[in-house]
Design an enzyme around this catalytic site. Structure first.
Site, mmCIF file in Angstrom:
data_model
loop_
_atom_site.group_PDB
_atom_site.id
_atom_site.type_symbol
_atom_site.label_atom_id
_atom_site.label_comp_id
_atom_site.label_asym_id
_atom_site.label_seq_id
_atom_site.Cartn_x
_atom_site.Cartn_y
_atom_site.Cartn_z
ATOM 1 N N CYS A 35 -52.839 -12.797 -31.529
ATOM 2 C CA CYS A 35 -53.029 -11.419 -31.959
ATOM 3 C C CYS A 35 -51.911 -10.529 -31.447
ATOM 4 O O CYS A 35 -52.113 -9.686 -30.571
ATOM 5 C CB CYS A 35 -54.379 -10.917 -31.465
ATOM 6 S SG CYS A 35 -55.697 -11.731 -32.324
ATOM 7 N N GLU A 36 -50.730 -10.758 -31.954
ATOM 8 C CA GLU A 36 -49.526 -10.020 -31.564
ATOM 9 C C GLU A 36 -48.608 -10.032 -32.766
ATOM 10 O O GLU A 36 -48.299 -11.103 -33.291
ATOM 11 C CB GLU A 36 -48.746 -10.779 -30.476
ATOM 12 C CG GLU A 36 -49.434 -10.973 -29.184
ATOM 13 C CD GLU A 36 -49.071 -9.918 -28.149
ATOM 14 O OE1 GLU A 36 -48.044 -9.237 -28.327
ATOM 15 O OE2 GLU A 36 -49.832 -9.780 -27.201
ATOM 16 N N TYR A 75 -37.271 -14.315 -25.703
ATOM 17 C CA TYR A 75 -35.801 -14.251 -25.705
ATOM 18 C C TYR A 75 -35.208 -14.113 -27.104
ATOM 19 O O TYR A 75 -34.015 -14.329 -27.291
ATOM 20 C CB TYR A 75 -35.189 -15.518 -25.090
ATOM 21 C CG TYR A 75 -35.857 -16.071 -23.870
ATOM 22 C CD1 TYR A 75 -35.852 -15.376 -22.675
ATOM 23 C CD2 TYR A 75 -36.473 -17.326 -23.909
ATOM 24 C CE1 TYR A 75 -36.455 -15.905 -21.543
ATOM 25 C CE2 TYR A 75 -37.072 -17.862 -22.781
ATOM 26 C CZ TYR A 75 -37.062 -17.153 -21.606
ATOM 27 O OH TYR A 75 -37.645 -17.682 -20.494
ATOM 28 N N GLY A 100 -31.328 -29.543 -17.390
ATOM 29 C CA GLY A 100 -32.718 -29.608 -17.828
ATOM 30 C C GLY A 100 -32.773 -29.620 -19.338
ATOM 31 O O GLY A 100 -32.983 -30.650 -19.987
ATOM 32 N N ARG A 101 -32.507 -28.433 -19.916
ATOM 33 C CA ARG A 101 -32.591 -28.249 -21.359
ATOM 34 C C ARG A 101 -31.802 -29.303 -22.140
ATOM 35 O O ARG A 101 -32.281 -29.818 -23.150
ATOM 36 C CB ARG A 101 -32.035 -26.869 -21.697
ATOM 37 C CG ARG A 101 -32.234 -26.434 -23.132
ATOM 38 C CD ARG A 101 -31.362 -25.226 -23.468
ATOM 39 N NE ARG A 101 -31.447 -24.138 -22.515
ATOM 40 C CZ ARG A 101 -32.279 -23.108 -22.600
ATOM 41 N NH1 ARG A 101 -33.092 -23.006 -23.625
ATOM 42 N NH2 ARG A 101 -32.289 -22.166 -21.672
ATOM 43 N N GLY A 114 -27.612 -25.823 -16.931
ATOM 44 C CA GLY A 114 -27.329 -24.743 -17.870
ATOM 45 C C GLY A 114 -26.588 -25.093 -19.138
ATOM 46 O O GLY A 114 -26.370 -24.218 -19.987
ATOM 47 N N GLU A 119 -27.679 -30.182 -12.231
ATOM 48 C CA GLU A 119 -29.123 -30.060 -12.465
ATOM 49 C C GLU A 119 -29.448 -29.761 -13.919
ATOM 50 O O GLU A 119 -30.003 -28.706 -14.231
ATOM 51 C CB GLU A 119 -29.667 -28.915 -11.598
ATOM 52 C CG GLU A 119 -29.322 -29.011 -10.142
ATOM 53 C CD GLU A 119 -29.701 -27.765 -9.346
ATOM 54 O OE1 GLU A 119 -29.752 -26.662 -9.929
ATOM 55 O OE2 GLU A 119 -29.949 -27.908 -8.147
HETATM 56 N N1 LLP Z 1 -31.005 -25.361 -11.832
HETATM 57 C C1 LLP Z 1 -31.484 -24.140 -11.542
HETATM 58 C C2 LLP Z 1 -31.358 -23.614 -10.192
HETATM 59 C C3 LLP Z 1 -32.102 -23.376 -12.553
HETATM 60 O O1 LLP Z 1 -32.565 -22.172 -12.256
HETATM 61 C C4 LLP Z 1 -32.230 -23.911 -13.862
HETATM 62 C C5 LLP Z 1 -32.892 -23.158 -14.904
HETATM 63 C C6 LLP Z 1 -31.721 -25.200 -14.111
HETATM 64 C C7 LLP Z 1 -31.109 -25.890 -13.064
HETATM 65 C C8 LLP Z 1 -31.809 -25.861 -15.445
HETATM 66 O O2 LLP Z 1 -31.079 -25.176 -16.398
HETATM 67 P P1 LLP Z 1 -30.918 -25.798 -17.881
HETATM 68 O O3 LLP Z 1 -30.038 -27.009 -17.762
HETATM 69 O O4 LLP Z 1 -32.266 -26.141 -18.369
HETATM 70 O O5 LLP Z 1 -30.290 -24.699 -18.646
HETATM 71 N N2 LLP Z 1 -36.940 -20.219 -19.674
HETATM 72 C C9 LLP Z 1 -35.580 -19.980 -20.118
HETATM 73 C C10 LLP Z 1 -34.574 -20.679 -19.255
HETATM 74 C C11 LLP Z 1 -34.713 -20.367 -17.781
HETATM 75 C C12 LLP Z 1 -33.771 -21.150 -16.924
HETATM 76 C C13 LLP Z 1 -34.305 -21.285 -15.552
HETATM 77 N N3 LLP Z 1 -33.471 -22.041 -14.680
HETATM 78 C C14 LLP Z 1 -35.458 -20.421 -21.572
HETATM 79 O O6 LLP Z 1 -36.455 -20.851 -22.149
HETATM 80 O O7 LLP Z 1 -34.388 -20.320 -22.147
#
Ligand code: LLP
Length: 447
Positions: free
Chosen positions: A360-361, A333, A291-292, A247, A289
């Site tokens: 088309c939106e 978002y 990701g982003r 996150g 964990e």
């Molecule tokens: N762990 C779990 C259990 C999660 O649900 C998520 C993201 C992560 C790790 C990774 O989080 P990050 O480090 O990427 O913030 N589609 C949305 C974000 C959805 C997040 C889903 N879960 C967006 O584009 O902002």
């Protein structure tokens, strides 16, 4: 647009990433094109590895949902991270890339029995169990397959993170995890401990995404450790592992102030250690964990400018050859992005325009009100920080084929995802026999 990673502007005034001229990338591979800066992706992995693994012996598992392809699996493996997968499809990708299964953590709030079987067969490192239904099913399937499942229980700590409504997950009213406050979490632990085919290793929580306040993490870690102490008192079992989710927020536009990964690690580890000491518990092995914050900044999307429509006194719309199909985040978002004209990267801004997609939106707008040099059809627009939740959330709305993806490094560009073709779009379409013979019904009456 803020240059970052290996981005530079070369002597031709073109944006360069990984030593590759992006205008050339656009002409060689076509647009829209996802460009992944390999060096930056690896650096981001290393930053986590140093801050968590080297310094604290904690484990870093990359959240595959942000960006996953076979080649990305190879990078993550080479950098020594584990992987958080959330579906049979993500798991299958990891299997096919020969990613070490012991470092795979299987998430998801509604895993099917087929997905669980695939994961048991593959011998994934951990099942992140979300609810009682899954726990019972996993225990049964493991028994049938004469094996045992290594489990971490997902809990809802009741922490409200300050982020978009759709991407906060730690609050009690959430579809994810067992609630601590109402006793479900404790009941889940008790049930898991008495199951024959379940080995319970630890507890998990994830409070949301695109978070800048490190206090929220310390708070969540504290709640989890307090709960661990209660569990230890009541059951004699203490978690050996504590997964605090992902996150960490990244820079998209002005005003976003990401916190350094090292600081994030220190805040989390301090909170966990202090609580362990206070409760007389062993310090669990911490897992995060991200990701982003690994994939997001490493991605840039290139588009070709097409129609430019000026509505005098109102707005100038600049349409590009992609949009919500390859980046649904602004539509979903209200996410904001920065961009530049890759072929005029050294030119000063001259006008304020809005970037429209080609779906088309009316809502298919990538960026509202951005200052750019004079925009003309044929220009290449580069939108930055599109590495996370873009390709992975892309779609074929309006039957637009999905873009290709190239991995760039040291002047070399390699395709890691081929551009979809019209044939790909039809691959799963079937005309049933009864519709094959051409006949027109009611042609006359329709006229
Ligand atoms: N762990 C779990 C259990 C999660 O649900 C998520 C993201 C992560 C790790 C990774 O989080 P990050 O480090 O990427 O913030 N589609 C949305 C974000 C959805 C997040 C889903 N879960 C967006 O584009 O902002």
């Amino acid at each position: 647009m803020k240059l970052h990673g290996t981005m530079t502007v070369n002597s031709r005034g073109h944006l360069e990433i990984g030593g590759c001229d992006t205008v050339e990338l656009a002409s060689t591979f076509g647009t829209p094109l996802y460009v992944v800066d390999e060096e930056l992706f690896r650096q981001n992995c290393r930053e986590y590895y140093r801050a968590f693994t080297e310094k604290y012996g904690a484990e870093v598992i990359y959240a595959a949902k942000t960006l996953l392809t076979l080649a990305i699996c190879r990078l993550v493996d080479e950098e020594g991270l584990g992987m958080d997968v959330v579906s049979g499809g993500e798991l299958y990708t990891a299997i096919k890339a020969r990613f070490p299964m012991s470092r795979v953590y299987f998430h998801g709030n509604n895993k099917s029995s087929e997905e669980l079987r695939l994961a048991l067969e593959a011998r994934v490192g951990r099942f992140m169990v979300d609810n009682f239904y899954e726990l019972e099913m996993l225990n049964r399937l493991a028994g049938e397959m004469r094996t045992r499942a290594d489990v971490i229980l997902r809990l809802t700590p009741g922490v409200e993170a300050h982020t978009h409504e759709y991407i906060k997950t730690g609050q009690i009213d959430s579809k994810f995890g067992l609630v601590i406050d109402n006793g479900q979490a404790l009941a889940g632990v008790r049930r898991a401990l008495e199951m024959e085919n379940i080995i319970l290793h630890g507890l998990h929580c994830h409070i949301g995404s695109q978070i800048f306040e490190l206090d929220s993490y310390a708070h969540a870690a504290g709640i989890m450790m307090d709960f661990a102490a209660r569990v230890a008192r009541e059951t004699g079992w203490a978690p050996a592992e504590l997964d605090l989710g992902g996150g960490l927020g990244i820079y998209y536009t002005e005003g976003d102030e990401p916190r350094p990964v090292a600081e994030y690690a220190d805040v989390i580890m301090r909170a966990v250690r202090e609580k362990a000491l206070a409760h007389g518990l062993p310090v669990p092995r911490v897992i995060v964990e991200p990701g982003r914050s690994i994939s997001g900044p490493a991605g840039t999307t290139l588009y070709t400018v097409g129609a430019v429509k000026d509505i005098p006194g109102v707005r100038k719309y600049v349409a590009v050859d992609g949009g919500m199909g390859d980046n649904p985040r602004p539509a979903l978002y209200q996410s904001r992005y920065e961009a530049c004209l890759a072929n005029k990267a050294a030119a000063p801004a001259e006008e304020v325009v809005s970037i429209a997609g080609k779906c088309c939106e009316s809502g298919d707008m990538l960026i509202w009100d951005i200052a750019l040099p004079r925009v003309e059809p044929g220009d290449i627009l580069a939108v930055s920080c599109t590495g996370a939740y873009n390709y992975s959330m892309s779609m074929n709305y309006n039957r637009l084929p999905r873009p290709a993806m190239v991995l760039v490094r040291d002047g070399q560009a390699d395709i890691i995802v081929e551009r979809e073709t019209y044939e790909d779009l039809l691959r799963n379409d079937v005309i049933p026999e009864r519709l094959r013979r051409s006949r027109r019904l009611n042609v006359a009456s329709a006229r």
